[in-house]
Scaffold this motif. Structure first.
Motif, PDB file in Angstrom:
ATOM      1  N   ALA A 190     -44.998  58.539   1.417  1.00 31.68           N
ATOM      2  CA  ALA A 190     -45.370  58.369   0.195  1.00 31.68           C
ATOM      3  C   ALA A 190     -44.398  58.340  -0.877  1.00 31.68           C
ATOM      4  O   ALA A 190     -44.083  57.460  -1.683  1.00 31.68           O
ATOM      5  CB  ALA A 190     -46.527  59.263  -0.486  1.00 31.68           C
ATOM      6  N   LEU A 228     -43.070  55.343  -3.157  1.00 30.84           N
ATOM      7  CA  LEU A 228     -43.046  55.270  -4.673  1.00 30.84           C
ATOM      8  C   LEU A 228     -42.018  54.898  -4.993  1.00 30.84           C
ATOM      9  O   LEU A 228     -41.975  54.086  -6.174  1.00 30.84           O
ATOM     10  CB  LEU A 228     -43.338  56.794  -5.206  1.00 30.84           C
ATOM     11  CG  LEU A 228     -44.817  57.388  -5.124  1.00 30.84           C
ATOM     12  CD1 LEU A 228     -44.745  58.845  -5.132  1.00 30.84           C
ATOM     13  CD2 LEU A 228     -45.528  57.134  -6.410  1.00 30.84           C
ATOM     14  N   ASN A 251     -52.456  60.729  -9.711  1.00 36.99           N
ATOM     15  CA  ASN A 251     -52.218  61.432  -8.556  1.00 36.99           C
ATOM     16  C   ASN A 251     -53.487  62.022  -8.254  1.00 36.99           C
ATOM     17  O   ASN A 251     -53.864  63.093  -8.942  1.00 36.99           O
ATOM     18  CB  ASN A 251     -51.033  62.153  -8.469  1.00 36.99           C
ATOM     19  CG  ASN A 251     -51.064  63.340  -7.199  1.00 36.99           C
ATOM     20  OD1 ASN A 251     -50.699  64.458  -7.409  1.00 36.99           O
ATOM     21  ND2 ASN A 251     -51.474  62.697  -6.158  1.00 36.99           N
ATOM     22  N   ASP A 260     -50.973  57.697  -6.483  1.00 38.74           N
ATOM     23  CA  ASP A 260     -50.640  58.310  -5.401  1.00 38.74           C
ATOM     24  C   ASP A 260     -51.494  59.122  -4.789  1.00 38.74           C
ATOM     25  O   ASP A 260     -52.451  59.825  -5.205  1.00 38.74           O
ATOM     26  CB  ASP A 260     -49.304  59.346  -5.806  1.00 38.74           C
ATOM     27  CG  ASP A 260     -48.811  60.068  -5.136  1.00 38.74           C
ATOM     28  OD1 ASP A 260     -49.512  60.581  -3.968  1.00 38.74           O
ATOM     29  OD2 ASP A 260     -47.700  60.847  -5.193  1.00 38.74           O
ATOM     30  N   ALA A 289     -51.666  60.866  -1.517  1.00 36.18           N
ATOM     31  CA  ALA A 289     -51.079  61.317  -0.447  1.00 36.18           C
ATOM     32  C   ALA A 289     -52.129  62.365   0.018  1.00 36.18           C
ATOM     33  O   ALA A 289     -52.108  62.701   1.261  1.00 36.18           O
ATOM     34  CB  ALA A 289     -49.806  61.863  -0.957  1.00 36.18           C
ATOM     35  N   LYS A 345     -50.038  64.363   5.164  1.00 39.30           N
ATOM     36  CA  LYS A 345     -50.963  65.354   5.196  1.00 39.30           C
ATOM     37  C   LYS A 345     -52.177  65.170   6.032  1.00 39.30           C
ATOM     38  O   LYS A 345     -52.725  65.953   6.649  1.00 39.30           O
ATOM     39  CB  LYS A 345     -51.371  65.532   3.588  1.00 39.30           C
ATOM     40  CG  LYS A 345     -50.347  65.370   2.700  1.00 39.30           C
ATOM     41  CD  LYS A 345     -49.530  66.416   2.440  1.00 39.30           C
ATOM     42  CE  LYS A 345     -47.917  66.289   2.059  1.00 39.30           C
ATOM     43  NZ  LYS A 345     -47.629  66.086   0.818  1.00 39.30           N
TER      44      LYS A 345
END
Ligand SMILES: Cc1ncc(COP(=O)(O)O)c(C=O)c1O
Length: 397
Positions: free
Chosen positions: A106, A110, A175, A213, A215, A244
């Motif tokens: 990620a 980004l 996020n 985001d 993630a 993750k």
């Protein structure tokens, strides 16, 4: 000076997470690993699922000719198709291979995304507290980070976001589930944010991007359903990875997905692929692309993180800590019982407990606990958390 002034300043600003992690390593050498309770770094402790090991073995046993060579920069067609299929099923939207770019985690995603959309001086709005690397990624691409405080419960503060949007704004980067708070932005807040971005795009006469985001997207608790930003705003770009959900953080495999409703999708993807190439990533790791393609619906057992959340959260609350209950990721972000978060973190260190001061995430007065660790580390640390809470309770009387 041998190095750039900008980098020098950034080094002086060194990440609190890394600083605490390094202090932890020194403590472990001194006291022995089992006597230090390290919650400094968000490093998934679960092993990847069995299905991943089987797929990896099959790839090694039956190699595909040319599988270690260069490929098209955006990634293998087979992998992008598999991800598009997954996104289509998740969202009901017409995702195709062309909407997906494979990235180096990620973090790589980004950087590519920001490089593709930012001109010098463009601003990216970031709700705070925030993942501290965002600042550096934005600055890598000539942009400026504009922090906007969240509410007391760390939910999005739409009024503050509205105030922050101006001529220089290019995107908002959210996020959720969030690092460092573990908070999930609910459906209503995403709808409102989308409404605000539509209104402001019209007023400013330009496209504002909603960059998400995600993630930690698959790490959610209490059976909640995460909103899908693609449903609400056409200029949405999702960044995520398998660091993750498949516990592959060291293998650096992730992707970017652009909404099929984004009018500039082709141009955007070309810009991202250009950035991927010229930032020197070239392409996402080949073997990992092959590996994750058939595993889109697989993940580690999220219930294990949920159990850790329950164990830790319930204990902290019973000790008197003020903490917002996280519904995702693997972080807790309690209020420090004293104003000085750094002093508090130092106090915990005397109990050999390593956490990160909230100032490292733009929110002094709090501290972050990364609990992707064995339960025995959590259990071992709880008496220390209790004693420190009691000490401050006693002192306050
Ligand atoms: C919010 C957030 N975004 C991005 C990343 C980077 O993830 P990756 O390992 O996929 O590059 C992390 C890693 O901890 C994170 O917490």
């Amino acid at each position: 000076m041998a190095i750039s002034r900008k980098v020098k300043n950034s080094l002086n600003d060194a990440s609190w997470v890394r600083r605490m992690f390094e202090e932890g390593e020194a403590m472990k050498r001194l006291y022995g690993e089992e006597n230090v309770f390290d919650f400094s770094l968000g490093n998934p402790n679960l092993e990847p699922p069995e299905s991943l090991k089987k797929t990896l073995k099959a790839l090694a046993d039956r190699p595909i000719p040319g599988m270690h060579r260069y490929m098209q920069n955006s990634g293998y067609s087979e992998t992008r198709k598999a991800i598009a299929e997954y996104l289509k099923e998740e969202s009901g939207l017409p995702f195709e291979e062309k909407h997906v770019v494979m990235t180096v985690g990620a973090a790589g995603g980004l950087n590519i995304l920001l490089k593709a959309i930012l001109d010098e001086g463009d601003q990216v709005i970031v709700p705070s507290p925030y993942f501290v690397e965002f600042k550096f990624y934005i600055e890598n691409c000539g942009g400026q980070m504009r922090l906007v405080d969240t509410r007391e419960d760390f939910s999005l503060n739409q009024a503050e976001i509205e105030k922050a949007i101006g001529d220089k704004t290019k995107a908002i980067l959210i996020n959720s589930p969030n690092n460092p708070t573990g908070v999930v932005y609910n459906q209503e807040s995403i709808e409102k944010l989308a409404g605000l971005l539509k209104k402001k795009s019209r007023e400013l006469g330009k496209t504002l991007y909603l960059t998400t985001d995600e993630a930690y997207r698959r790490i959610v608790f209490d059976q909640i359903r995460l909103p899908i930003a693609f449903h609400h705003y056409p200029h949405t770009i999702r960044v995520t990875s398998h660091s993750k959900d498949l516990s592959l953080a060291g293998e650096r495999i992730g992707y970017l997905a652009v909404s099929p409703f984004c009018e500039e999708v082709d141009e955007l993807i070309s810009a991202m692929v250009f950035a991927l190439r010229t930032l020197g990533f070239v392409n996402a790791p080949a073997l990992m692309q092959r590996l994750v393609a058939p595993l889109q619906k697989n993940s580690v057992n999220m219930r294990e993180y949920e159990e850790k959340r329950n164990l830790f959260y319930n204990a902290l609350v019973s000790f008197g800590y003020n903490v917002v209950k996280p519904q995702g990721a693997f972080y807790l972000f309690p209020k420090a019982p004293i104003e000085d978060d750094l002093a508090f973190v130092k106090e915990l260190q005397l109990k050999r407990i390593l956490t990160v001061p909230g100032r490292g995430f733009g929110k002094a007065g709090y501290f972050r606990i990364a609990y992707a660790v064995d339960n025995k580390v959590i259990e071992g640390a709880l008496p220390g958390f209790r004693e420190v809470a009691e000490k401050y309770r006693t002192e306050k009387r």
